[in-house]
Design an enzyme around this catalytic site. Structure first.
Site, short mmCIF file in Angstrom:
data_model
loop_
_atom_site.label_atom_id
_atom_site.label_comp_id
_atom_site.label_asym_id
_atom_site.label_seq_id
_atom_site.Cartn_x
_atom_site.Cartn_y
_atom_site.Cartn_z
N ARG A 81 0.85 -1.19 0.00
CA ARG A 81 0.00 0.00 0.00
C ARG A 81 0.88 1.24 0.00
O ARG A 81 1.95 1.26 0.62
CB ARG A 81 -0.89 0.03 1.25
CG ARG A 81 -1.97 -1.00 1.27
CD ARG A 81 -2.92 -0.79 2.43
NE ARG A 81 -2.27 -0.95 3.73
CZ ARG A 81 -1.88 0.04 4.51
NH1 ARG A 81 -2.06 1.29 4.16
NH2 ARG A 81 -1.29 -0.20 5.67
N TYR A 224 -1.30 -3.67 -6.75
CA TYR A 224 -1.02 -4.47 -5.55
C TYR A 224 -2.06 -4.30 -4.44
O TYR A 224 -2.46 -3.17 -4.10
CB TYR A 224 0.36 -4.07 -4.97
CG TYR A 224 0.94 -5.16 -4.11
CD1 TYR A 224 1.71 -6.18 -4.67
CD2 TYR A 224 0.71 -5.20 -2.74
CE1 TYR A 224 2.23 -7.20 -3.89
CE2 TYR A 224 1.23 -6.22 -1.95
CZ TYR A 224 1.99 -7.21 -2.53
OH TYR A 224 2.49 -8.22 -1.75
N LYS A 233 -9.40 -2.24 1.94
CA LYS A 233 -9.14 -1.06 2.78
C LYS A 233 -9.93 0.15 2.28
O LYS A 233 -10.41 0.94 3.09
CB LYS A 233 -7.65 -0.74 2.79
CG LYS A 233 -6.76 -1.90 3.23
CD LYS A 233 -7.05 -2.33 4.63
CE LYS A 233 -6.07 -3.39 5.09
NZ LYS A 233 -6.31 -3.84 6.46
N HIS A 253 -10.92 -1.98 11.82
CA HIS A 253 -9.78 -2.78 11.40
C HIS A 253 -9.52 -3.85 12.48
O HIS A 253 -8.54 -3.79 13.21
CB HIS A 253 -8.57 -1.85 11.25
CG HIS A 253 -7.39 -2.46 10.59
ND1 HIS A 253 -6.12 -1.95 10.72
CD2 HIS A 253 -7.27 -3.54 9.78
CE1 HIS A 253 -5.28 -2.69 10.03
NE2 HIS A 253 -5.94 -3.65 9.45
N SER A 276 0.07 -2.99 12.48
CA SER A 276 0.79 -4.04 11.75
C SER A 276 1.96 -4.55 12.59
O SER A 276 2.43 -3.88 13.52
CB SER A 276 1.27 -3.52 10.40
OG SER A 276 2.02 -2.36 10.59
N CYS A 278 1.96 -6.99 14.74
CA CYS A 278 1.61 -7.39 16.10
C CYS A 278 0.99 -8.79 16.14
O CYS A 278 0.38 -9.17 17.14
CB CYS A 278 0.64 -6.39 16.72
SG CYS A 278 1.41 -4.82 17.16
N ASP A 301 -9.27 -9.53 9.65
CA ASP A 301 -8.74 -8.18 9.41
C ASP A 301 -9.76 -7.06 9.64
O ASP A 301 -9.39 -6.02 10.17
CB ASP A 301 -8.22 -8.09 7.97
CG ASP A 301 -7.36 -6.87 7.71
OD1 ASP A 301 -6.59 -6.50 8.61
OD2 ASP A 301 -7.44 -6.29 6.61
N ARG A 393 2.52 -12.02 -0.16
CA ARG A 393 1.17 -12.33 0.34
C ARG A 393 0.62 -13.63 -0.20
O ARG A 393 1.02 -14.10 -1.26
CB ARG A 393 0.21 -11.21 -0.10
CG ARG A 393 0.55 -9.84 0.46
CD ARG A 393 -0.07 -9.65 1.80
NE ARG A 393 0.44 -8.47 2.51
CZ ARG A 393 -0.08 -8.04 3.63
NH1 ARG A 393 -1.11 -8.64 4.18
NH2 ARG A 393 0.44 -7.01 4.26
O1 O2Y Z 1 0.35 -4.11 1.26
C1 O2Y Z 1 -0.85 -4.36 1.07
O2 O2Y Z 1 -1.46 -3.90 0.11
C2 O2Y Z 1 -1.57 -5.20 1.99
S1 O2Y Z 1 -2.03 -4.36 3.42
C3 O2Y Z 1 -2.98 -5.45 4.37
C4 O2Y Z 1 -3.39 -6.65 3.85
C5 O2Y Z 1 -4.17 -7.50 4.61
C6 O2Y Z 1 -4.54 -7.10 5.85
N1 O2Y Z 1 -4.14 -5.93 6.37
C7 O2Y Z 1 -3.36 -5.12 5.67
C8 O2Y Z 1 -2.96 -3.85 6.36
O3 O2Y Z 1 -2.16 -3.06 5.89
O4 O2Y Z 1 -3.51 -3.60 7.45
MN MN Z 2 -5.12 -4.94 7.96
#
Ligand code: O2Y
Ligand code: MN
Length: 612
Positions: A81, A224, A233, A253, A276, A278, A301, A393
């Site tokens: 992200r 991605y 998200k 979340h 994240s 944790c 999640d 992932r």
């Molecule tokens: O990097 C990404 O696009 C994945 S981010 C993600 C994926 C699954 C669950 N939680 C997250 C997060 O950033 O909280």
């Molecule tokens: Mn998440």
């Protein structure tokens, strides 16, 4: 491209006029070669998989070992992200608040018109109707994602309920959120010249945009994860948090668990928010080390929670799959997740072994002697590079987890007994403490923080705030979000879930972790559930109510008395510093900060003074 040249012949019959108009307008802007309405069938999945194998986007894994499994390798510039390129485009900057990137909606619309113009030339535009949550459920909601990425279609098929069944609800006139995505790599340029496709098309210029007033999502330039799978998200947190504020519910979340006490069959439901790193996925698939408790996964999640008919808060998992981090997932850390990946899984950016299987750091003690790394290069254990990207992932249907609850798709959701907030704190924060009341729990959630562990994150040891683990995901002003939580608590009254804070990461002075974590996290959770059941007392302390040490189940636990005591030590001076840091942190929200939270800070200072 004019409407006349857009082939909507293959569009499903009975599409509402607004869907036709919106799809047509996006097609006019992006100028795809073809438009495909996704039906969600296995034929469609197989066709797209074959197409992606042919284009190099998918590598078919050894089907004898991992049937239905594929590997994708992203462009090395497109691996996570992109928070710096994620925007909340509210009309007024103060409605996005100090913790979000605000962009003027009119300016951003002009930018998006520019980058999306012709962005799908030479490509197929996929129209994905989807449901977040069980189809037709009272807490569920619909969306349509338009994308030019078959990889996104394949992942959305796992992560959401996608296709004809969702479209039927949209045809019936139910509310839906529009979401537009392009990888930003047209196959025909402005001069009409064609270019070859590449396995992972993307663009260096990226925009992940949310328009809270019009409830729209526009994402450009990345293929991605959270940037591109817009149900996750972008919708289920950023836009849904705005819907939830306006409609009186919560988009969080949080993972969701059912925990059953086998002696009397009593069921408890718990949701938990963690920043994240944790161990959230591991907790979502917890294997208790204490006997007599059964843990089932409902979500890993995101939780959508609404007051139910009897006045209790009910939670659903709006997603249908897990998009989990691969590195560190092993038979020791999370066997449930690992076993779920045996079949029908998309892996992204992990290593490819010589026998067509996957590997990542932490999967086995002994690495393979050779593999192809996430960037497609030869890899050996001594090469000095990682085989898998740290944010590599797996995408897998939630139903493939052996811990999945039989009721995980109950449209009415599960009644929530306990909410946990966790952070990664080496100091100060005890293993578990119970909030004095709902408003104190909101204060605890608002002040969640982790100590920065790497210089890349900033000053090592400094606190990184991640309120409610929602820092990158709240679609409006964070202080208003706290206000919404406070109002909802007042509405729930005595039926509100009890709120606890946990910290699995406290360290001794010599740097060793005091708590073993993983399956042993069931021990403090057992105490929380017994508090809910009214079976155990607690001791009032600075941060909240603590267990008496004798009440924490330590049978069979390998921990010294000194370490156990240290886990609950609260130093008034250190907490006075915490309170000062909280005051500084709150200051940025100025007059949007709810008075109740200022009152909670005063109450904390009073408890510190009394403890001195
Ligand atoms: O990097 C990404 O696009 C994945 S981010 C993600 C994926 C699954 C669950 N939680 C997250 C997060 O950033 O909280
Ligand atoms: Mn998440």
């Amino acid at each position: 491209m004019s409407l006349a040249t857009i082939n909507l012949d293959a569009a499903p019959a009975g599409l509402p006029e607004e869907v036709v108009a919106w799809v047509s307008s996006v097609a006019e802007l992006t100028q795809p070669e073809a438009i495909h309405f996704c039906d969600g069938s296995t034929e469609e999945r197989d066709r797209l998989n074959a197409q992606m194998i042919a284009s190099g986007t998918f590598i078919e894994l050894n089907q004898a070992k991992r049937p239905g499994c594929y590997l994708a390798r992203s462009n090395p510039s497109d691996v996570a992200r992109v928070e710096a390129r994620t925007f909340i485009c509210s009309e007024h900057p103060e409605d996005a608040g100090p913790t979000n990137n605000w962009a003027d909606p009119d300016d951003m619309r002009l930018t998006l018109q520019r980058v999306f113009a012709g962005s799908m030339r030479g490509r197929t535009m996929y129209v994905i109707p989807f449901s977040m949550g069980p189809l037709g459920g009272p807490i569920s909601k619909l969306g349509i994602e338009i994308t030019d990425s078959p990889y996104v279609v394949a992942n959305m098929r796992i992560m959401t309920r996608m296709g004809d069944a969702a479209l039927e609800h949209i045809k019936n006139g139910e509310y839906w959120v529009p979401a537009v995505h392009s990888v930003g790599y047209p196959l025909i340029d402005d001069a009409g010249e064609p270019r070859e496709d590449i396995p992972w098309p993307c663009n260096d210029e990226k925009y992940i945009c949310h328009f809270p007033e019009t409830r729209e999502i526009w994402s450009y330039g990345s293929g991605y994860g959270g940037n591109a799978l817009l149900g996750k998200k972008c919708y289920a947190l950023r836009i849904a948090s705005v819907l939830a504020r306006d409609e009186g519910w919560l988009a969080e979340h949080m993972l969701i668990l059912r925990i059953t006490r086998q002696s009397d069959g009593r069921r408890f439901h718990l949701t938990a928010a963690f920043p994240s790193a944790c161990g959230k996925t591991n907790l979502a698939m917890l294997r208790p080390t204490i006997p007599g408790w059964k843990v089932e996964t409902i979500g890993d999640d995101i939780a959508w929670m609404r007051p139910g008919p009897a006045g209790r808060l009910h939670a659903i998992n709006p997603e249908a799959g897990f998009f989990g981090v691969a590195p560190g997932t092993s038979e020791e850390t999370n066997p449930t997740a690992l076993h779920a990946l045996d079949h029908d899984t998309i892996f992204t950016n992990v290593g490819l072994t010589d026998d067509g299987d996957v590997w990542w750091e932490g999967l086995t003690d002994e690495p393979p002697a050779h593999l192809i790394d996430w960037q497609g290069h030869d890899w050996t254990p001594d090469c000095g590079r990682k085989a898998a990207h740290p944010n590599s992932r797996f995408t897998v249907r939630a139903s493939q987890a052996e811990s999945i609850s039989p009721d995980w798709e109950d449209p009415a959701g599960v009644p929530v007994d306990v909410i946990l907030f966790g952070g990664r704190r080496a100091h100060n924060v005890p293993l578990i403490s119970e909030s004095y009341d709902w408003n104190h729990g909101v204060f605890v959630g608002a002040t969640v923080s982790s100590e920065q562990t790497a210089a890349a994150e900033g000053t090592v040891g400094a606190l990184r705030r991640d309120p409610f683990a929602m820092l990158p995901f709240c679609g409006y002003n964070m202080a208003d979000y706290w206000g919404h939580w406070l109002r909802l608590g007042a509405q729930l009254g005595a039926k509100a879930p009890r709120i606890f804070q946990v910290n699995w990461f406290r360290k001794a002075d010599d740097g060793h972790f005091l708590w073993p974590g993983f399956g042993d996290n069931s021990r403090p959770i057992e105490w929380a559930l017994r508090r809910v059941a009214g079976e155990v007392e607690a001791v009032d302390a600075i941060s909240g109510r603590l267990p008496a040490l004798d009440d924490l189940n330590t049978d069979g636990l390998d921990i010294t008395d000194a370490d156990l005591e240290h886990l609950f030590e609260l130093d008034p001076d250190a907490w006075a510093t915490e309170a000062d840091l909280t005051e500084e942190y709150f200051a940025q929200f100025a007059d949007r900060l709810p008075a109740e939270l200022q009152g909670q800070l005063t109450a904390l200072r009073n408890r510190i003074a009394a403890a001195r």
